[in-house]
Scaffold this active site. Sequence first.
Site, PDB file in Angstrom:
ATOM      1  N   SER A   1     -24.051   8.205  -5.509  1.00 57.37           N
ATOM      2  CA  SER A   1     -25.025   8.568  -6.378  1.00 57.37           C
ATOM      3  C   SER A   1     -25.142   7.383  -7.467  1.00 57.37           C
ATOM      4  O   SER A   1     -24.464   6.571  -7.667  1.00 57.37           O
ATOM      5  CB  SER A   1     -24.596   9.632  -7.043  1.00 57.37           C
ATOM      6  OG  SER A   1     -25.477  10.150  -8.142  1.00 57.37           O
TER       7      SER A   1
ATOM      8  N   TYR B   1     -18.050  14.014 -12.324  1.00 56.77           N
ATOM      9  CA  TYR B   1     -18.861  13.769 -11.193  1.00 56.77           C
ATOM     10  C   TYR B   1     -19.248  12.271 -11.353  1.00 56.77           C
ATOM     11  O   TYR B   1     -19.110  11.534  -9.837  1.00 56.77           O
ATOM     12  CB  TYR B   1     -20.327  14.391 -11.289  1.00 56.77           C
ATOM     13  CG  TYR B   1     -21.274  14.119 -10.146  1.00 56.77           C
ATOM     14  CD1 TYR B   1     -21.130  14.890  -8.883  1.00 56.77           C
ATOM     15  CD2 TYR B   1     -22.316  13.248 -10.584  1.00 56.77           C
ATOM     16  CE1 TYR B   1     -21.984  14.514  -7.968  1.00 56.77           C
ATOM     17  CE2 TYR B   1     -23.443  13.203  -9.485  1.00 56.77           C
ATOM     18  CZ  TYR B   1     -23.050  13.658  -8.080  1.00 56.77           C
ATOM     19  OH  TYR B   1     -23.970  13.523  -7.121  1.00 56.77           O
TER      20      TYR B   1
END
Length: 241
Positions: free
Chosen positions: A144, A157
């Site tokens: 990501s 995350y």
Amino acid sequence: MLEARTALVTGAGKGIGRAVAAALVREGARVGLVARTRADLDRVAEELAGFSGDDASRIAVAAADVGQRDQVERAVAELRKRLGPIDVLVNNAGIAKFGAILDMPPEDWEAMQRVNVLGTYYVTRAVLPDMIAARRGDVINVASTAGEKGVANTSSYAASKAAVLRFTESLAAEVRRHDVRVTALLPSTVNTELASAVGLTIGPEERMMQTDDVAQLVVAMLRLPPRVFVRDVSLLTTNPV
């Protein structure tokens, strides 16, 4: 077309994983689907059977939590028995939850590392011997853009995706001599149930990056000649306003 390839896609029950699996089946690949929920896998397998013509044997499913090494090893062994040696791996399974360090329960922080980081490692380690033996393979890790820069309330995350990027770089350097490519995809926000659940929406839905967009890139990467080694690709959505 990718008729000669055998792929394993994690997180294949929905979202990006489902779209990637569908694209690979359409290209003629044999595809193993892995996710935690068997009902999701069975539903996707039934959908994909419509893309495979008369050869539904090109699709196999195995339920597993990628954060549990014993489940991963059992699932990979089952899929290898059904489909043959695996030479394409798309590590897509992941979870996300945002919150301040002191507000997020340690169990949630740890769970993201277990699934996003250890899951990527466990599945890769299980399929890599097939690729090294064949001197051919593609490992595609869905990371990501969050892994490139930390922002408030994303500590777990962002840390997990940064770890996936460093894992990708290290593994790529390690196995390149075996003609195995290892690539990280770094999507920004994609229009998925997961993004919606954690409040990640950018402008009108139709202007957001779609799961099929990511799947198209995966197919394009697999079509590259073996001499072309791509380490990472960022996917940024167009201006949504």
